[in-house]
Design a protein around this motif. Sequence first.
Motif, PDB file in Angstrom:
ATOM      1  N   LEU A 141       0.823  -1.205   0.000  1.00  0.00           N
ATOM      2  CA  LEU A 141       0.000   0.000   0.000  1.00  0.00           C
ATOM      3  C   LEU A 141       0.860   1.259   0.000  1.00  0.00           C
ATOM      4  O   LEU A 141       0.562   2.225  -0.712  1.00  0.00           O
ATOM      5  CB  LEU A 141      -0.922   0.008   1.223  1.00  0.00           C
ATOM      6  CG  LEU A 141      -2.052  -1.026   1.239  1.00  0.00           C
ATOM      7  CD1 LEU A 141      -2.807  -0.958   2.552  1.00  0.00           C
ATOM      8  CD2 LEU A 141      -2.996  -0.823   0.067  1.00  0.00           C
ATOM      9  N   GLN A 142       1.930   1.251   0.786  1.00  0.00           N
ATOM     10  CA  GLN A 142       2.786   2.431   0.840  1.00  0.00           C
ATOM     11  C   GLN A 142       3.545   2.639  -0.468  1.00  0.00           C
ATOM     12  O   GLN A 142       3.704   3.773  -0.924  1.00  0.00           O
ATOM     13  CB  GLN A 142       3.758   2.318   2.021  1.00  0.00           C
ATOM     14  CG  GLN A 142       3.087   2.489   3.373  1.00  0.00           C
ATOM     15  CD  GLN A 142       4.085   2.566   4.520  1.00  0.00           C
ATOM     16  OE1 GLN A 142       5.297   2.506   4.326  1.00  0.00           O
ATOM     17  NE2 GLN A 142       3.572   2.692   5.741  1.00  0.00           N
ATOM     18  N   LYS A 143       3.996   1.548  -1.066  1.00  0.00           N
ATOM     19  CA  LYS A 143       4.677   1.675  -2.359  1.00  0.00           C
ATOM     20  C   LYS A 143       3.735   2.258  -3.402  1.00  0.00           C
ATOM     21  O   LYS A 143       4.128   3.088  -4.222  1.00  0.00           O
ATOM     22  CB  LYS A 143       5.191   0.316  -2.816  1.00  0.00           C
ATOM     23  CG  LYS A 143       6.413  -0.191  -2.077  1.00  0.00           C
ATOM     24  CD  LYS A 143       6.831  -1.566  -2.600  1.00  0.00           C
ATOM     25  CE  LYS A 143       8.026  -2.113  -1.832  1.00  0.00           C
ATOM     26  NZ  LYS A 143       8.397  -3.477  -2.289  1.00  0.00           N
ATOM     27  N   ARG A 144       2.490   1.815  -3.360  1.00  0.00           N
ATOM     28  CA  ARG A 144       1.516   2.281  -4.342  1.00  0.00           C
ATOM     29  C   ARG A 144       1.176   3.753  -4.133  1.00  0.00           C
ATOM     30  O   ARG A 144       1.012   4.503  -5.098  1.00  0.00           O
ATOM     31  CB  ARG A 144       0.245   1.432  -4.271  1.00  0.00           C
ATOM     32  CG  ARG A 144      -0.831   1.825  -5.285  1.00  0.00           C
ATOM     33  CD  ARG A 144      -2.087   1.006  -5.133  1.00  0.00           C
ATOM     34  NE  ARG A 144      -1.891  -0.377  -5.534  1.00  0.00           N
ATOM     35  CZ  ARG A 144      -1.963  -1.418  -4.716  1.00  0.00           C
ATOM     36  NH1 ARG A 144      -2.221  -1.226  -3.424  1.00  0.00           N
ATOM     37  NH2 ARG A 144      -1.773  -2.646  -5.157  1.00  0.00           N
ATOM     38  N   SER A 145       1.076   4.174  -2.898  1.00  0.00           N
ATOM     39  CA  SER A 145       0.609   5.534  -2.615  1.00  0.00           C
ATOM     40  C   SER A 145       1.722   6.570  -2.587  1.00  0.00           C
ATOM     41  O   SER A 145       1.520   7.720  -2.993  1.00  0.00           O
ATOM     42  CB  SER A 145      -0.134   5.563  -1.274  1.00  0.00           C
ATOM     43  OG  SER A 145       0.743   5.217  -0.214  1.00  0.00           O
ATOM     44  N   GLN A 146       2.919   6.176  -2.112  1.00  0.00           N
ATOM     45  CA  GLN A 146       3.974   7.177  -1.960  1.00  0.00           C
ATOM     46  C   GLN A 146       5.309   6.786  -2.564  1.00  0.00           C
ATOM     47  O   GLN A 146       6.246   7.570  -2.574  1.00  0.00           O
ATOM     48  CB  GLN A 146       4.167   7.504  -0.463  1.00  0.00           C
ATOM     49  CG  GLN A 146       4.586   6.309   0.381  1.00  0.00           C
ATOM     50  CD  GLN A 146       4.499   6.598   1.873  1.00  0.00           C
ATOM     51  OE1 GLN A 146       3.708   7.439   2.325  1.00  0.00           O
ATOM     52  NE2 GLN A 146       5.315   5.925   2.673  1.00  0.00           N
ATOM     53  N   GLY A 147       5.391   5.564  -3.090  1.00  0.00           N
ATOM     54  CA  GLY A 147       6.594   5.156  -3.795  1.00  0.00           C
ATOM     55  C   GLY A 147       7.700   4.596  -2.922  1.00  0.00           C
ATOM     56  O   GLY A 147       8.728   4.153  -3.430  1.00  0.00           O
ATOM     57  N   TYR A 148       7.520   4.595  -1.615  1.00  0.00           N
ATOM     58  CA  TYR A 148       8.530   4.052  -0.705  1.00  0.00           C
ATOM     59  C   TYR A 148       7.819   3.551   0.552  1.00  0.00           C
ATOM     60  O   TYR A 148       6.640   3.861   0.781  1.00  0.00           O
ATOM     61  CB  TYR A 148       9.577   5.094  -0.342  1.00  0.00           C
ATOM     62  CG  TYR A 148       9.012   6.330   0.329  1.00  0.00           C
ATOM     63  CD1 TYR A 148       8.928   6.431   1.712  1.00  0.00           C
ATOM     64  CD2 TYR A 148       8.550   7.411  -0.438  1.00  0.00           C
ATOM     65  CE1 TYR A 148       8.399   7.555   2.322  1.00  0.00           C
ATOM     66  CE2 TYR A 148       8.032   8.542   0.167  1.00  0.00           C
ATOM     67  CZ  TYR A 148       7.959   8.608   1.550  1.00  0.00           C
ATOM     68  OH  TYR A 148       7.426   9.727   2.154  1.00  0.00           O
TER      69      TYR A 148
END
Length: 306
Positions: free
Chosen positions: A262-269
């Motif tokens: 979820l974090q990769k999808r929303s903020q890239g890291y």
Amino acid sequence: MDWRGRRQSDNIEDRRGDPGGGGFGRGGGFNFPSGGGVRRAGGGLSIGTIIFLVVIYFIFKLMGIDLLQVLDTGSMTSGPGYEQSQSEGTRTPANDEMTAFMRTVLAETEDTWNGIFQAQGQNYQEPRLVLFSGQTQSACGFASAATGPFYCPGDHKVYLDTDFFQELSDRFGASGDFAEAYVVAHEVGHHVQNLLGILPKFNQARQRMSEDEANKMSVRVELQADCFAGIWGKYTEQKGLLESGDLEEALNAAQQIGDDTLQKRSQGYVVPESFNHGTSQQRVRWFKRGFDSGQLSACDTFSGPV
């Protein structure tokens, strides 16, 4: 999932379209003075009042809202078996396919956990599932669509905005009826934790924890709920209700809603110290552990690494 024709639970509250639900439908976010239409002061409306109402009408008209239509909708009555749809302004049968599916899934969780608790000499207190659209109130506070599905230990209810399933499919790429069933089974897993005294202990202990410590403990709580959902999946398989691809649907859903994904999808890291539900790998592993074993003893997420 082969769910049609099976027992349906009565522990459902369908609040879709209820007065607190938001929107401009009947009893929605904007209400006009009631009591037989517009109240008349001194036998009629003053010129100032008429001008004020006209101005208000055109302001809303510019916003794309036809107040006359809203008033007309507000005069409708909902007969037995119907709820007002806030998103479409139409009445939707309370026994639509989504409701029937939710009732059936909830009934299957009831059968599973009643059997497990009885085998241990305990009584299982069945939770209620609240279906809502837009927003609603719970014993844990105000809930909206942005909240996502959740369990409230204060009233022993699972809250679910059914539009979440569309988001689960479109945004997260986790479609399928067994993926949806997994979401319900996970929240019911939190209810099981509540009955076993796990949630009360966690909620009491977190008051003395730092944010990092609370997040780490929250991950263990969430992963156990995934494992409990896996146990339900095992019992469902034993009944012969699983169809080809069902297990993969649930595992994919667990994969797509991991904190790291979820974090990769929303903020890239990713920020591991902020995780509070578990990584994709962890969520898949613990659901699978519950599914493979079908045993509560296999779901001890509080001992050792997760």
